[in-house]
Design an enzyme around this catalytic site. Structure first.
Site, PDB file in Angstrom:
ATOM      1  N   HIS A  63      35.521  36.909  47.727  1.00 47.17           N
ATOM      2  CA  HIS A  63      37.106  37.113  47.608  1.00 47.17           C
ATOM      3  C   HIS A  63      37.337  38.775  47.131  1.00 47.17           C
ATOM      4  O   HIS A  63      36.539  39.519  46.876  1.00 47.17           O
ATOM      5  CB  HIS A  63      37.753  36.090  46.604  1.00 47.17           C
ATOM      6  CG  HIS A  63      37.123  36.507  45.136  1.00 47.17           C
ATOM      7  ND1 HIS A  63      35.761  35.862  44.886  1.00 47.17           N
ATOM      8  CD2 HIS A  63      37.730  36.549  44.184  1.00 47.17           C
ATOM      9  CE1 HIS A  63      35.945  36.238  43.602  1.00 47.17           C
ATOM     10  NE2 HIS A  63      36.880  36.593  42.901  1.00 47.17           N
ATOM     11  N   ASP A  67      36.482  42.766  40.495  1.00 47.57           N
ATOM     12  CA  ASP A  67      35.185  42.532  40.209  1.00 47.57           C
ATOM     13  C   ASP A  67      34.105  42.252  41.073  1.00 47.57           C
ATOM     14  O   ASP A  67      32.934  42.238  40.869  1.00 47.57           O
ATOM     15  CB  ASP A  67      35.295  41.676  38.706  1.00 47.57           C
ATOM     16  CG  ASP A  67      35.663  40.352  39.122  1.00 47.57           C
ATOM     17  OD1 ASP A  67      36.420  40.445  39.952  1.00 47.57           O
ATOM     18  OD2 ASP A  67      35.165  39.344  38.187  1.00 47.57           O
ATOM     19  N   HIS A  68      34.600  41.969  42.393  1.00 45.13           N
ATOM     20  CA  HIS A  68      33.651  41.529  43.438  1.00 45.13           C
ATOM     21  C   HIS A  68      33.698  42.603  44.449  1.00 45.13           C
ATOM     22  O   HIS A  68      32.769  42.578  45.245  1.00 45.13           O
ATOM     23  CB  HIS A  68      34.049  40.246  43.969  1.00 45.13           C
ATOM     24  CG  HIS A  68      34.088  39.095  42.953  1.00 45.13           C
ATOM     25  ND1 HIS A  68      32.899  38.168  43.181  1.00 45.13           N
ATOM     26  CD2 HIS A  68      34.557  38.879  41.827  1.00 45.13           C
ATOM     27  CE1 HIS A  68      33.132  37.332  41.848  1.00 45.13           C
ATOM     28  NE2 HIS A  68      34.042  37.720  41.394  1.00 45.13           N
ATOM     29  N   HIS A 140      40.620  29.094  44.458  1.00 41.13           N
ATOM     30  CA  HIS A 140      40.589  30.376  43.411  1.00 41.13           C
ATOM     31  C   HIS A 140      41.937  31.200  43.441  1.00 41.13           C
ATOM     32  O   HIS A 140      41.889  32.387  43.117  1.00 41.13           O
ATOM     33  CB  HIS A 140      39.331  31.158  43.524  1.00 41.13           C
ATOM     34  CG  HIS A 140      39.041  32.243  42.590  1.00 41.13           C
ATOM     35  ND1 HIS A 140      38.917  31.908  41.222  1.00 41.13           N
ATOM     36  CD2 HIS A 140      39.106  33.749  42.575  1.00 41.13           C
ATOM     37  CE1 HIS A 140      38.828  32.849  40.652  1.00 41.13           C
ATOM     38  NE2 HIS A 140      38.841  33.936  41.013  1.00 41.13           N
ATOM     39  N   ASP A 211      33.987  32.744  43.257  1.00 44.94           N
ATOM     40  CA  ASP A 211      34.809  31.949  42.040  1.00 44.94           C
ATOM     41  C   ASP A 211      35.711  30.766  42.737  1.00 44.94           C
ATOM     42  O   ASP A 211      36.087  30.701  43.575  1.00 44.94           O
ATOM     43  CB  ASP A 211      35.755  32.974  41.669  1.00 44.94           C
ATOM     44  CG  ASP A 211      34.897  34.216  40.949  1.00 44.94           C
ATOM     45  OD1 ASP A 211      33.642  34.434  40.963  1.00 44.94           O
ATOM     46  OD2 ASP A 211      35.598  35.028  40.248  1.00 44.94           O
TER      47      ASP A 211
END
Length: 307
Positions: A63, A67-68, A140, A211
């Site tokens: 996604h 932070d990804h 998410h 997530d």
């Protein structure tokens, strides 16, 4: 087939855990590496390993939270400078192509290798002679996916005793027989490969989820999975908070693994609130439900076994 965890924290980096990034090393299977998520600092983490960016063949983004993905433009750029010339395909949700295109364009980055971006929907992404990969929709808040990798069954071992019974002595002909469905001998006989092979080696199945809230219906996608990688942002007892923030607890992840009957469970994406003994407590919570659980830490390496 080895999993190499580069970042196992959630949200922001901490002293103990960088943000999300996971590498699947397929060096024996296909001589390449697959990356799952690429949070800020992924390149720096790679410098502490023997991972070679030029071997990267595919990148799967679960996604578009920062932070990804904040490490993705830098990794793609550096791969050019480090001698990467083979194509790379990046898979991920809608908006990923725009993010990559704008990042590279505004930074004046010109890649020396072909880059392809495939924006995914739930279902099969691709199939080749070795693997089938499919995307599974998660929950998410914004579009999030899990990826399921199915390794195809491999041929069984050649049985020399069966060949000797047929009067075929060891030599290059053995490899010829294994490499094709049937082989015609000089004396005119036809040898069918399946008659002289042992049982096939079952391919492995791995699920790497992004997530997500706890979704019991994901059991339907996990049948026969040897390994599940699942987020565990919160401790057991914090299910309401986990739901509010579109995440899962360690107990929920362990419950999913138990219901699905997977071989192993690896938990990652831990909140920075859990340090030291608190991580051990998370481990105990999960193992009380699903004993074959591991909580990943940065630079943890895991050989994927057949369950």
């Amino acid at each position: 087939m080895e999993l190499f965890f580069l970042g196992t924290g959630s949200g922001v980096p901490s002293k103990e855990r960088n943000v999300s990034s996971l590498v699947l090393r397929l060096l024996e299977e296909r001589g390449t590496t697959w990356v799952f998520d690429c949070g800020e600092g992924t390149q720096q983490q790679i410098l502490n390993t023997n991972i070679r960016p030029r071997r990267i063949e595919a990148i799967f983004i679960t996604h578009l939270h920062g932070d990804h993905i904040y490490g993705l433009p830098g990794l793609l750029s550096s791969r050019s400078f480090q001698g990467g010339e083979s194509p790379v395909t990046v898979y991920g949700p809608r908006g990923l192509k725009e993010y990559i295109d704008i990042s590279l364009q505004l930074s004046g980055t010109n890649l020396r290798y072909p880059l392809y971006v495939e924006e995914v929907q739930e279902g099969e992404l691709f199939e080749d002679e070795q693997f089938v990969v499919e995307a599974v929709k998660l929950e998410h808040g914004l579009e999030s996916y899990g990826y399921i990798l199915k390794e195809k069954d491999k041929l069984g071992e050649l049985q020399p005793e069966k060949l000797k019974e047929l009067g075929i002595q060891p030599g290059p002909l053995y490899q010829t027989i294994k490499s094709q469905p049937q082989t015609k001998l000089e004396d005119g006989r036809i040898i069918h490969r399946n008659d002289v092979l042992g049982p096939p080696k079952r391919g492995r199945k791995i699920a790497i989820f992004g997530d997500t809230r706890y979704l019991p219906e994901l059991v339907n996608f996990l049948e026969g999975a040897d390994l599940l990688v699942h987020e565990a942002t919160f401790a057991g007892g914090e299910e309401d908070m986990a739901r509010d923030y579109y995440h899962s607890t360690v107990k929920q992840a362990a419950t999913l693994a138990k219901k699905a009957g997977v071989g192993e469970l690896i938990l990652n994406h831990l909140s920075s609130r859990y340090q030291g003994d608190a991580v051990e407590q998370l481990s105990e919570q999960a193992k009380n439900i699903f004993p074959n659980t591991i909580i990943a830490y940065d630079f943890y390496r895991h050989q994927v076994k057949r369950s």
